[in-house]
Design an enzyme around this catalytic site. Sequence first.
Site, mmCIF file in Angstrom:
data_model
loop_
_atom_site.group_PDB
_atom_site.id
_atom_site.type_symbol
_atom_site.label_atom_id
_atom_site.label_comp_id
_atom_site.label_asym_id
_atom_site.label_seq_id
_atom_site.Cartn_x
_atom_site.Cartn_y
_atom_site.Cartn_z
ATOM 1 C CD1 TRP A 115 -7.665 10.225 2.734
ATOM 2 C CD2 TRP A 115 -7.261 8.053 3.076
ATOM 3 N NE1 TRP A 115 -6.368 10.102 3.177
ATOM 4 C CE2 TRP A 115 -6.094 8.785 3.408
ATOM 5 C CE3 TRP A 115 -7.232 6.671 3.211
ATOM 6 C CZ2 TRP A 115 -4.923 8.178 3.854
ATOM 7 C CZ3 TRP A 115 -6.068 6.063 3.658
ATOM 8 C CH2 TRP A 115 -4.941 6.816 3.975
ATOM 9 C CG ASP A 132 0.143 15.241 7.787
ATOM 10 O OD1 ASP A 132 0.581 14.157 8.212
ATOM 11 O OD2 ASP A 132 -1.058 15.422 7.500
ATOM 12 C CG ASP A 177 -0.456 11.294 2.711
ATOM 13 O OD1 ASP A 177 -1.428 10.700 2.245
ATOM 14 O OD2 ASP A 177 -0.476 11.893 3.789
ATOM 15 C CG PHE A 191 0.650 9.251 10.526
ATOM 16 C CD1 PHE A 191 0.756 7.868 10.490
ATOM 17 C CD2 PHE A 191 -0.578 9.797 10.892
ATOM 18 C CE1 PHE A 191 -0.322 7.044 10.801
ATOM 19 C CE2 PHE A 191 -1.661 8.993 11.203
ATOM 20 C CZ PHE A 191 -1.546 7.619 11.169
ATOM 21 C CD1 TRP A 245 -0.856 2.306 2.330
ATOM 22 C CD2 TRP A 245 -2.783 1.776 1.326
ATOM 23 N NE1 TRP A 245 -1.720 3.371 2.486
ATOM 24 C CE2 TRP A 245 -2.910 3.077 1.880
ATOM 25 C CE3 TRP A 245 -3.877 1.230 0.644
ATOM 26 C CZ2 TRP A 245 -4.077 3.827 1.774
ATOM 27 C CZ3 TRP A 245 -5.039 1.981 0.557
ATOM 28 C CH2 TRP A 245 -5.136 3.262 1.109
ATOM 29 C CG MET A 246 1.985 5.318 -2.421
ATOM 30 S SD MET A 246 2.425 5.554 -4.173
ATOM 31 C CE MET A 246 4.147 5.144 -4.175
ATOM 32 C CD GLU A 275 -5.537 14.357 6.952
ATOM 33 O OE1 GLU A 275 -5.474 13.553 7.893
ATOM 34 O OE2 GLU A 275 -5.804 14.006 5.789
ATOM 35 C CD GLN A 294 2.501 8.241 5.772
ATOM 36 O OE1 GLN A 294 1.661 7.971 6.595
ATOM 37 N NE2 GLN A 294 3.786 8.347 6.114
HETATM 38 C C1 FRU Z 1 -3.323 12.145 4.718
HETATM 39 C C2 FRU Z 1 -2.987 11.447 6.009
HETATM 40 C C3 FRU Z 1 -2.019 12.284 6.805
HETATM 41 C C4 FRU Z 1 -1.319 11.262 7.634
HETATM 42 C C5 FRU Z 1 -1.246 10.083 6.705
HETATM 43 C C6 FRU Z 1 -1.350 8.757 7.398
HETATM 44 O O1 FRU Z 1 -3.686 11.308 3.688
HETATM 45 O O2 FRU Z 1 -4.169 11.189 6.740
HETATM 46 O O3 FRU Z 1 -2.613 13.308 7.562
HETATM 47 O O4 FRU Z 1 -0.054 11.695 8.023
HETATM 48 O O5 FRU Z 1 -2.318 10.214 5.802
HETATM 49 O O6 FRU Z 1 -1.052 7.713 6.523
#
Ligand code: FRU
Length: 500
Positions: free
Chosen positions: A306, A168, A39, A98, A36-37, A223, A55
Site C-alpha cells: 500500500w 477477506d 489482492d 472486497f 487498478w489491481m 487482513e 481486486q
Molecule cells: C488488503 C485489503 C483487504 C480488502 C481489500 C480492499 O489489501 O485491504 O483487506 O479486502 O484490500 O481492496
Amino acid sequence: MTSEALQKAREYEEQFGGNIRREDRPLFHLSPRVGWMNDPNGFSYYKGQYHLFYQYHPYSIQWGPMHWGHAVSPDLLHWEYLPAAIAPDTDYDDAGCFSGSAVELPDGRQLLMYTGVQRQLREDGARQDLQTQCLAIGDGLNYEKWTANPVLGDADLPAGFSRFDFRDPKMFQNEDGSYGCVVGCRTEDDSGAILLFESADGLDWHFVTVLDRCYNEFGRMWECPDFFPLDGRQILMCSPQDMSAVGMEFHNGDCTMFLLGCYDPKEHRFEREGVQAVDYGLDFYAPQTLLAPDGRRIMVAWMQNWDTCVGGQPRGASWFGQMTLPRELSIRDGRVIQVPIRELDALHGRKIAYTDIPVQEETVLRGVFGRTIDMTVKVRPLADCKYSQFRMKVAAGSQHYTSITYSPQTSILRISREHSGVDRDFVHMRECFVRDRGGEIKLRVILDRFSAEIFVNDGEQVMSMTFYTPQSADGISFQCLGKVLMSVEKYDIAMDGYNL
Ligand code: FRU
C-alpha cells in the site's frame, strides 16, 4: 442476470483493455486487464484450469469501488482474461466487493465468498462502512449473487469484534466435504484476530472459534487470512496492517506472516508455535494459496504494497498492480520454504551457463542479459581470499540499474531500486539477514519486465520488488570487493505466440 454496474465494467475493459500493448505488461505475471489491481482473490483450480480473480478498479489506476477481475490459466503463467466477475451493485456491497475466495460446490458450481462493503454514516456524519460476508455462485464465467446475502454479519460476531473491520473470507473444504472459512476481524483492543466459521453446504455459515489473536503484538488489524496444512504443520497466514519493524523483520508497514503451529480439528484449536515473515522485499501483500490437483500448496500475492503505491505509479500507465510469480510452499528445517512453480521450467528458452568464473571488477558475461529471465547465480569465496561484498546489477543501462548486494560479514542481502529510474522519493531499499554459509550464497533471480523476485538459498527467503525502468535497460553485471568464484545459469523465458 448481469447488473448495469457489471455490464459497464465489462464493456469498459473490453474497450480499453485491448489498447495495452503486450510488451507494456509483464510477460508471465498477471496484471489487471485495465486499471487498478490489488489482492488476489478466489485463487482456485476449477473445471480443469486455474482461476485467479483480483481486486479491480477498471476505470483508473487508483483504488476505487472494488470489482473482481478474472483470469484463467492452464499453468499459472499463460493467463487469459475473462470478463469481470462481480461488481458493487447491491445495497450490501454498494461501496465495494472486497477480497475473498472460491471453492467448488458438490453440484459442480463455483462458489465465491467476498466481503460486501456497505456505505454507512455515523451520527457525526463520518463514513463508517459496514462489512459482511457475501456469496456469488457461477459456472466459472458468470456469477449470481446469492439471494440470502449477506451470509455472515454483525449477528455472527462474538462480543467485542467489529462489524466495520470484518473481511477477506478464505474458504476451504474439509475432508468430510464440509467447508471452513477464516475471516479477519478487528478486536476491541484495536488490533486483530482470525475467526473460523463453518458450513455443511457452503451456503449456511456459523461461527466456530477465534483461531488466533494479535493482541497488538504483530501489527493491528489482520487482513487476508489463509489456513492450511503443510508438511505436517498447520499454517495460519495473514497480512497485518500497521506493523512496526522488529529488528530486520517486518519493515513494510503492511506486512505478511506465516504463523506456524498445529491444529486439532476436533477441538478447533490452533496452537501457534512460530512466526515467519513471508517476503522480505519491497512489494508484497495479501498472499493467498490454493491446493493444486497434484497436492502442491501454491501461493500468489499482490506484488505491491500500500505505501509503495504512493508515488510508485508510472506516469501515463493504463494498468497498475501485478501478481507475484506463484510459489510452491513446503517446510524445511521447521521453516516455510518458497520456490517458483515448477511450470516455469517448461518456459525455459535459450540457456547460457558459466561455471566458476572469477569475479572482481565489474564483469559482464556474454549472453547474460534480459528482462524476462530465470537466472541462478551461485557465489563461493576463494579459499585464500575473503570478500566483503558481491553485487549484481540487473535492468542496467547507461543511466539505470537495480542492485542486489550481499555482504558476507554481516550476512545481509540488500535490494535497491534507487537507480531504477524512479523519480519519486518513497522506499527503494530493503535488507534481510540470510543464513550464513561461510560466504556462499545462491540467488535465483526471476525478472519479468517490471519486477524482480529473488529466491535466496533454495527458497529460504524471497525478496520481491517492482520497478519501471525502460526495457532497453536489459544489462546484467557482477562485481566483487575481494574475489569470488561465480556460476551462472540463465534461461530466457520463452512464450512465443502467447498473446494475453
Ligand atoms: C488488503 C485489503 C483487504 C480488502 C481489500 C480492499 O489489501 O485491504 O483487506 O479486502 O484490500 O481492496
